[in-house]
Design a protein around this motif. Structure first.
Motif, short mmCIF file in Angstrom:
data_model
loop_
_atom_site.label_atom_id
_atom_site.label_comp_id
_atom_site.label_asym_id
_atom_site.label_seq_id
_atom_site.Cartn_x
_atom_site.Cartn_y
_atom_site.Cartn_z
N GLY A 95 0.82 -1.20 0.00
CA GLY A 95 0.00 0.00 0.00
C GLY A 95 0.86 1.25 0.00
N ASP A 96 0.25 2.38 0.31
CA ASP A 96 0.99 3.64 0.44
C ASP A 96 2.14 3.42 1.41
OD1 ASP A 96 1.80 6.13 1.79
OD2 ASP A 96 0.22 7.07 0.62
N PRO A 97 3.40 3.56 0.96
CA PRO A 97 4.53 3.15 1.80
C PRO A 97 4.59 3.85 3.16
CG PRO A 97 5.29 4.38 -0.12
CD PRO A 97 3.85 4.05 -0.35
N GLU A 98 4.22 5.13 3.21
CA GLU A 98 4.34 5.82 4.49
C GLU A 98 3.18 5.50 5.43
OE1 GLU A 98 7.17 6.93 5.36
OE2 GLU A 98 7.83 6.50 3.31
N LEU A 99 2.01 5.19 4.87
CA LEU A 99 0.93 4.69 5.72
C LEU A 99 1.28 3.30 6.25
CD1 LEU A 99 -2.40 5.75 3.95
CD2 LEU A 99 -1.42 6.64 6.08
N VAL A 100 1.90 2.47 5.40
CA VAL A 100 2.37 1.16 5.86
C VAL A 100 3.39 1.34 6.99
CG1 VAL A 100 3.58 -0.97 5.23
CG2 VAL A 100 1.96 0.08 3.62
N ARG A 101 4.32 2.27 6.81
CA ARG A 101 5.35 2.51 7.83
C ARG A 101 4.71 2.96 9.15
NH1 ARG A 101 10.29 3.07 6.32
NH2 ARG A 101 9.75 4.09 4.35
N LEU A 102 3.71 3.84 9.06
CA LEU A 102 3.05 4.31 10.27
C LEU A 102 2.38 3.15 11.00
CD1 LEU A 102 1.95 6.45 12.18
CD2 LEU A 102 0.08 6.85 10.57
N TYR A 103 1.68 2.28 10.28
CA TYR A 103 1.03 1.16 10.94
C TYR A 103 2.02 0.12 11.43
CZ TYR A 103 -3.73 2.74 10.45
OH TYR A 103 -4.90 3.46 10.60
N LEU A 104 3.17 0.00 10.77
CA LEU A 104 4.23 -0.83 11.33
C LEU A 104 4.69 -0.28 12.68
CD1 LEU A 104 6.47 -1.66 8.21
CD2 LEU A 104 4.98 -3.24 9.48
N CYS A 105 4.82 1.03 12.77
CA CYS A 105 5.21 1.65 14.04
C CYS A 105 4.17 1.37 15.12
CB CYS A 105 5.39 3.16 13.86
SG CYS A 105 6.83 3.65 12.89
N LEU A 106 2.89 1.51 14.77
CA LEU A 106 1.82 1.25 15.73
C LEU A 106 1.83 -0.22 16.17
CD1 LEU A 106 -0.93 3.31 13.92
CD2 LEU A 106 -0.09 3.78 16.23
N ALA A 107 2.03 -1.13 15.22
CA ALA A 107 2.05 -2.55 15.54
C ALA A 107 3.27 -2.89 16.40
CB ALA A 107 2.05 -3.37 14.26
N TRP A 108 4.40 -2.28 16.09
CA TRP A 108 5.61 -2.56 16.87
C TRP A 108 5.43 -2.09 18.32
CZ3 TRP A 108 9.37 0.11 19.60
CH2 TRP A 108 10.55 -0.60 19.88
N LEU A 109 4.87 -0.91 18.50
CA LEU A 109 4.63 -0.41 19.86
C LEU A 109 3.68 -1.32 20.62
CD1 LEU A 109 4.30 3.44 19.29
CD2 LEU A 109 6.05 2.31 20.67
N ALA A 110 2.64 -1.81 19.94
CA ALA A 110 1.65 -2.66 20.60
C ALA A 110 2.20 -4.04 20.91
CB ALA A 110 0.40 -2.77 19.72
N GLY A 111 3.22 -4.49 20.17
CA GLY A 111 3.69 -5.86 20.31
C GLY A 111 5.02 -6.02 20.96
N THR A 112 5.59 -4.94 21.46
CA THR A 112 6.92 -5.05 22.07
C THR A 112 6.85 -4.65 23.54
OG1 THR A 112 9.25 -4.46 21.82
CG2 THR A 112 7.66 -2.74 21.30
N ARG A 113 7.83 -3.93 24.04
CA ARG A 113 7.97 -3.64 25.46
C ARG A 113 6.72 -3.00 26.05
NH1 ARG A 113 11.89 1.61 24.83
NH2 ARG A 113 10.70 2.53 23.17
N GLU A 114 6.63 -3.08 27.37
CA GLU A 114 5.50 -2.49 28.08
C GLU A 114 5.55 -0.98 27.94
OE1 GLU A 114 2.88 -3.54 29.84
OE2 GLU A 114 3.30 -5.59 29.21
N VAL A 115 4.50 -0.42 27.39
CA VAL A 115 4.39 1.04 27.30
C VAL A 115 3.06 1.51 27.85
CG1 VAL A 115 5.99 1.44 25.39
CG2 VAL A 115 3.66 0.73 24.89
#
Length: 253
Positions: free
Chosen positions: A85-105
Motif C-alpha cells: 500500500g501507500d509506503p508511508e501509511l504502511v510505515r506508520l502502521y508498522l510503528c503502531l504494531a511494533w509499539l503494541a507488540g513489544t515492550r511495556e508502554v
C-alpha cells in the motif's frame, strides 16, 4: 542530580547499562510479535488501503498469520513497503504494531483510525502530516498543518507513535535524529533532574525537542547511541516501581 546549567546530569547507572548493550542487537533487533490478522481485519473495516506485513520465522516478508517485526524493519525502503500500500501509511502502521507488540508502554491495543472524517479525502490530512516528518531538518515548526502543541496534524495518533515514525524516517546515524518518547521515559528523566512536565499528555513539540537534546547529550558523554539511553530510561523506571507501573491506568494510542 542536575548540572550547573540546570540540565540533568548523566547517571553512572546509565553509562554502565548502555555500555554493556549493542545498538544492532538491543535496538535494531528489538522484536515485536504482531497478529497480522487483527491489524489487517481492522484496516479493511476502516477502508484504509494498507495490508500490514511482518516477518516469518525464517525472515521472509509475509502479510498473513502471526509474524515478528524487528525495529529495523520500521526503516524499510519505500519500494519494499509499496507492495503493501501507500509506503508511508504502511510505515506508520508498522510503528503502531511494533509499539503494541513489544515492550511495556502502558497501553491497551486499540486500532488507530487515521482517517479525517467529514472531508473529501479522508487520508489526505494524515498524508500531509506524515510528509512534514520527512522534511529536512525533521519536525521544523513551519507550515499550516500544525496542532496547538506544534506537532503536525496526524488524525488518530499522538506523540508516542509519531516520535517512533520520526525515528523511522530519519537516516540511521544522523546526528539529532528524533527519539522515541514514552511516559515511563519522561518520568525517569524527571526523577533524574529534568525540570519539564513529566506527562506525555499535552507534550509540546518544544518539550519533545528538549527531551531529545538531553538524550543526545547523555549519549555523547557515554559514547553510546541515544536509542540505548532512551531504552535505559524506560527500563529503569519500570524496574524501580513495578507495582506502581502495574497500577497506573493503561493509556491508548
Amino acid at each position: 542530580m542536575v548540572t550547573r546549567g540546570g540540565e540533568p546530569a548523566l547517571p553512572e547507572a546509565c553509562v554502565r547499562w548502555c555500555g554493556s548493550r549493542s545498538y544492532e542487537v538491543d535496538v535494531l533487533d528489538d522484536m515485536a510479535h504482531v497478529e497480522l490478522e487483527w491489524w489487517n481485519r481492522h484496516l479493511r473495516q476502516h477502508r484504509i488501503p494498507v495490508h500490514l506485513p511482518g516477518r516469518t520465522a525464517d525472515g521472509a516478508w509475509t502479510s498473513e498469520g502471526d509474524a515478528h517485526l524487528p525495529r529495523r524493519d520500521l526503516r524499510a525502503s519505500a519500494s519494499t513497503l509499496r507492495r503493501y500500500g501507500d509506503p508511508e501509511l504502511v510505515r506508520l502502521y508498522l510503528c503502531l504494531a511494533w509499539l503494541a507488540g513489544t515492550r511495556e508502554v502502558r497501553r491497551v491495543r486499540r486500532f488507530a483510525d487515521v482517517r479525517a472524517l467529514g472531508v473529501p479525502s479522508p487520508l489526505a490530512p494524515i498524508r500531509d502530516g506524515l510528509a512534514m516528518f520527512r522534511r529536512e531538518p525533521a519536525l521544523v515548526d513551519v507550515g499550516p498543518h500544525r496542532t496547538w502543541s506544534g506537532w503536525p496534524q496526524t488524525p488518530g495518533v499522538g506523540p508516542v507513535p509519531m516520535s517512533l515514525y520520526a525515528w523511522a524516517v530519519c537516516d540511521d546515524g544522523t546526528a539529532g535524529c528524533p527519539q522515541v518518547v514514552a511516559q515511563d521515559g519522561l518520568s525517569a528523566l524527571v526523577r533524574h533532574g529534568w525540570s519539564e512536565k513529566p506527562s506525555i499528555e499535552g507534550l509540546t513539540l518544544t518539550r519533545y525537542h528538549r527531551y531529545c537534546s538531553v538524550l543526545e547529550r547523555w549519549a555523547r558523554q557515554a559514547a553510546v547511541r541515544p536509542e540505548l539511553v532512551e531504552m535505559w530510561l524506560v527500563r529503569s523506571w519500570q524496574d524501580r516501581a513495578p507495582t506502581l507501573h502495574d497500577s497506573v491506568p493503561r493509556l491508548m494510542f
